[in-house]
Design a protein around this motif. Sequence first.
Motif, PDB file in Angstrom:
ATOM      1  N   UNK A  91       0.811  -1.219   0.000  1.00 23.31           N
ATOM      2  CA  UNK A  91       0.000   0.000   0.000  1.00 23.31           C
ATOM      3  C   UNK A  91       0.845   1.271   0.000  1.00 23.31           C
ATOM      4  N   UNK A  92       1.806   1.337   0.920  1.00 23.13           N
ATOM      5  CA  UNK A  92       2.483   2.599   1.190  1.00 23.13           C
ATOM      6  C   UNK A  92       3.810   2.775   0.446  1.00 23.13           C
ATOM      7  N   UNK A  93       4.500   1.683   0.170  1.00 24.58           N
ATOM      8  CA  UNK A  93       5.813   1.785  -0.477  1.00 24.58           C
ATOM      9  C   UNK A  93       5.701   1.566  -1.975  1.00 24.58           C
ATOM     10  N   UNK A  94       5.020   0.491  -2.369  1.00 27.70           N
ATOM     11  CA  UNK A  94       4.908   0.192  -3.794  1.00 27.70           C
ATOM     12  C   UNK A  94       3.704   0.848  -4.439  1.00 27.70           C
ATOM     13  N   UNK A  95       2.844   1.483  -3.647  1.00 28.61           N
ATOM     14  CA  UNK A  95       1.689   2.239  -4.150  1.00 28.61           C
ATOM     15  C   UNK A  95       0.747   1.374  -4.986  1.00 28.61           C
ATOM     16  N   UNK A  96       0.403   0.208  -4.456  1.00 34.59           N
ATOM     17  CA  UNK A  96      -0.521  -0.695  -5.126  1.00 34.59           C
ATOM     18  C   UNK A  96      -1.881  -0.631  -4.438  1.00 34.59           C
ATOM     19  N   UNK A  97      -2.868  -1.190  -5.085  1.00 38.78           N
ATOM     20  CA  UNK A  97      -4.202  -1.280  -4.478  1.00 38.78           C
ATOM     21  C   UNK A  97      -4.779  -2.661  -4.769  1.00 38.78           C
ATOM     22  N   UNK A  98      -5.772  -3.031  -3.975  1.00 35.61           N
ATOM     23  CA  UNK A  98      -6.420  -4.320  -4.198  1.00 35.61           C
ATOM     24  C   UNK A  98      -7.351  -4.224  -5.407  1.00 35.61           C
ATOM     25  N   UNK A  99      -7.536  -5.307  -6.140  1.00 41.13           N
ATOM     26  CA  UNK A  99      -8.439  -5.275  -7.304  1.00 41.13           C
ATOM     27  C   UNK A  99      -9.890  -5.066  -6.883  1.00 41.13           C
ATOM     28  N   UNK A 100     -10.634  -4.349  -7.719  1.00 42.56           N
ATOM     29  CA  UNK A 100     -12.067  -4.239  -7.465  1.00 42.56           C
ATOM     30  C   UNK A 100     -12.766  -5.501  -7.980  1.00 42.56           C
ATOM     31  N   UNK A 101     -14.097  -5.515  -7.882  1.00 43.05           N
ATOM     32  CA  UNK A 101     -14.852  -6.735  -8.224  1.00 43.05           C
ATOM     33  C   UNK A 101     -14.624  -7.140  -9.682  1.00 43.05           C
ATOM     34  N   UNK A 155      -3.071  -4.327  -7.885  1.00 43.82           N
ATOM     35  CA  UNK A 155      -3.182  -3.479  -9.073  1.00 43.82           C
ATOM     36  C   UNK A 155      -2.213  -2.309  -8.968  1.00 43.82           C
ATOM     37  N   UNK A 156      -1.447  -2.104 -10.038  1.00 42.07           N
ATOM     38  CA  UNK A 156      -0.598  -0.924 -10.186  1.00 42.07           C
ATOM     39  C   UNK A 156      -1.257  -0.010 -11.206  1.00 42.07           C
ATOM     40  N   UNK A 157      -1.618   1.199 -10.793  1.00 43.47           N
ATOM     41  CA  UNK A 157      -2.269   2.138 -11.700  1.00 43.47           C
ATOM     42  C   UNK A 157      -1.257   2.611 -12.743  1.00 43.47           C
ATOM     43  N   UNK A 158      -1.501   2.261 -13.993  1.00 43.29           N
ATOM     44  CA  UNK A 158      -0.577   2.680 -15.038  1.00 43.29           C
ATOM     45  C   UNK A 158      -1.018   2.154 -16.386  1.00 43.29           C
ATOM     46  N   UNK A 159      -0.495   2.782 -17.433  1.00 40.85           N
ATOM     47  CA  UNK A 159      -0.830   2.397 -18.804  1.00 40.85           C
ATOM     48  C   UNK A 159       0.230   1.509 -19.431  1.00 40.85           C
ATOM     49  N   UNK A 160       1.210   1.051 -18.644  1.00 40.25           N
ATOM     50  CA  UNK A 160       2.228   0.162 -19.175  1.00 40.25           C
ATOM     51  C   UNK A 160       1.678  -1.264 -19.268  1.00 40.25           C
ATOM     52  N   UNK A 161       2.384  -2.090 -20.031  1.00 35.98           N
ATOM     53  CA  UNK A 161       1.981  -3.491 -20.126  1.00 35.98           C
ATOM     54  C   UNK A 161       2.289  -4.214 -18.824  1.00 35.98           C
ATOM     55  N   UNK A 162       3.491  -4.031 -18.301  1.00 34.21           N
ATOM     56  CA  UNK A 162       3.911  -4.721 -17.080  1.00 34.21           C
ATOM     57  C   UNK A 162       4.189  -3.717 -15.974  1.00 34.21           C
ATOM     58  N   UNK A 163       4.022  -4.171 -14.749  1.00 29.16           N
ATOM     59  CA  UNK A 163       4.200  -3.304 -13.583  1.00 29.16           C
ATOM     60  C   UNK A 163       5.634  -3.398 -13.082  1.00 29.16           C
ATOM     61  N   UNK A 164       6.073  -2.401 -12.302  1.00 25.35           N
ATOM     62  CA  UNK A 164       7.397  -2.504 -11.680  1.00 25.35           C
ATOM     63  C   UNK A 164       7.443  -3.715 -10.757  1.00 25.35           C
ATOM     64  N   UNK A 165       8.543  -4.477 -10.765  1.00 22.98           N
ATOM     65  CA  UNK A 165       8.630  -5.649  -9.890  1.00 22.98           C
ATOM     66  C   UNK A 165       8.653  -5.261  -8.420  1.00 22.98           C
ATOM     67  N   UNK A 166       8.059  -6.094  -7.597  1.00 24.40           N
ATOM     68  CA  UNK A 166       8.016  -5.864  -6.154  1.00 24.40           C
ATOM     69  C   UNK A 166       8.723  -7.041  -5.467  1.00 24.40           C
ATOM     70  N   UNK A 167       8.353  -7.351  -4.239  1.00 28.49           N
ATOM     71  CA  UNK A 167       9.044  -8.415  -3.504  1.00 28.49           C
ATOM     72  C   UNK A 167       8.035  -9.282  -2.770  1.00 28.49           C
ATOM     73  N   UNK A 168       8.537 -10.396  -2.230  1.00 23.70           N
ATOM     74  CA  UNK A 168       7.701 -11.268  -1.428  1.00 23.70           C
ATOM     75  C   UNK A 168       6.692 -12.051  -2.245  1.00 23.70           C
ATOM     76  N   UNK A 169       5.506 -12.207  -1.688  1.00 25.29           N
ATOM     77  CA  UNK A 169       4.432 -12.920  -2.376  1.00 25.29           C
ATOM     78  C   UNK A 169       3.486 -11.966  -3.092  1.00 25.29           C
ATOM     79  N   UNK A 170       3.864 -10.693  -3.162  1.00 21.77           N
ATOM     80  CA  UNK A 170       3.055  -9.687  -3.841  1.00 21.77           C
ATOM     81  C   UNK A 170       3.336  -9.714  -5.333  1.00 21.77           C
TER      82      UNK A 170
END
Length: 307
Positions: A75-85, A113-128
């Motif tokens: 949420x706070x570092x990678x600026x992601x959000x949970x998917x909606x329905x 979900x990473x808000x963006x118009x790119x095909x792929x999102x920036x890589x993160x870590x862990x099980x995210x």
Amino acid sequence: MPPRGFSLPPAGRGRRWELSGLIELVMAFPWLWWSWLSIQLIGTPSTTVYVIAMVAWGAFAVGSLHPRVEDFLAWKVWRLRTPNALESQLIGPAWFAACTAAGVDPNRYRVWIHEGAQVTAPPVAGSTVAVTSWSTLVLPARNLEAVLAHELAHRLALPRPVSLFVYCLQLPARMMGKALRAAWKAPVVGFLLKVFLGIYALGIIGIWAFWGFNYVIVFLLSPILAPFVVPAAARASEKYADRIAFDLGYGPALAEVFTGREFQRAQAWTTAPPQGLKDSQPLDSARLRALERLISSSPQNGHQPPF
């Protein structure tokens, strides 16, 4: 819920130490060294402050293994959000299909979900696992599977505990770098930083001349080289993840995505952007050419997941 007919892969299958994971570990050493120096700086006023900073640093790194802490990072570092329905309905079947092709348990990961118009999102870590809102809402199911296979490839590079622990240990250096970039734009402070950078570079040359080249020189040079080396490594990691998606049978589907984006760009009469040295994502055209070379060298690549 898993799609009908889905069965979990054998335990341990799909956990691989990929080349990109080893590169990620090597790239982490300068970050860890500067994080340690940042803690030394914070602890300069007193021994008590130093001990508190060291304990907090280690505790947060160990605590990152808890799912709630990983959610906080998302949420706070990678600026992601949970998917909606709607996004969950689109991602669910595609994610289970990609995980089945890779032979991993899809329930071990959580897609954000990473808000963006790119095909792929920036890589993160862990099980995210991050996927862009554009890919989720625009791409057909088969192409979304290909993108998710690419994102999964990043997670196959390193085991969850290792990637999380290493990333969290890097956070002090990353925060220091962010603060310096912000200060660089300020007129007075930025000028002082530029003067300091010049003196710093001369100091490194002096140390190199008197004591020779060693790992300390590499660490000292890392802040100067990082704006160019880190994005280059990120671009290489993206192409390597494309290769893993190709190996999983999603080469043609992923190439279709980049072909469509190139077609849209041509329709809009826009010039292809140049590849910047500080761009962390390769150009769509470069990724398309790399995939086309792989497909042409392996014409049988057309694997279909079991459902």
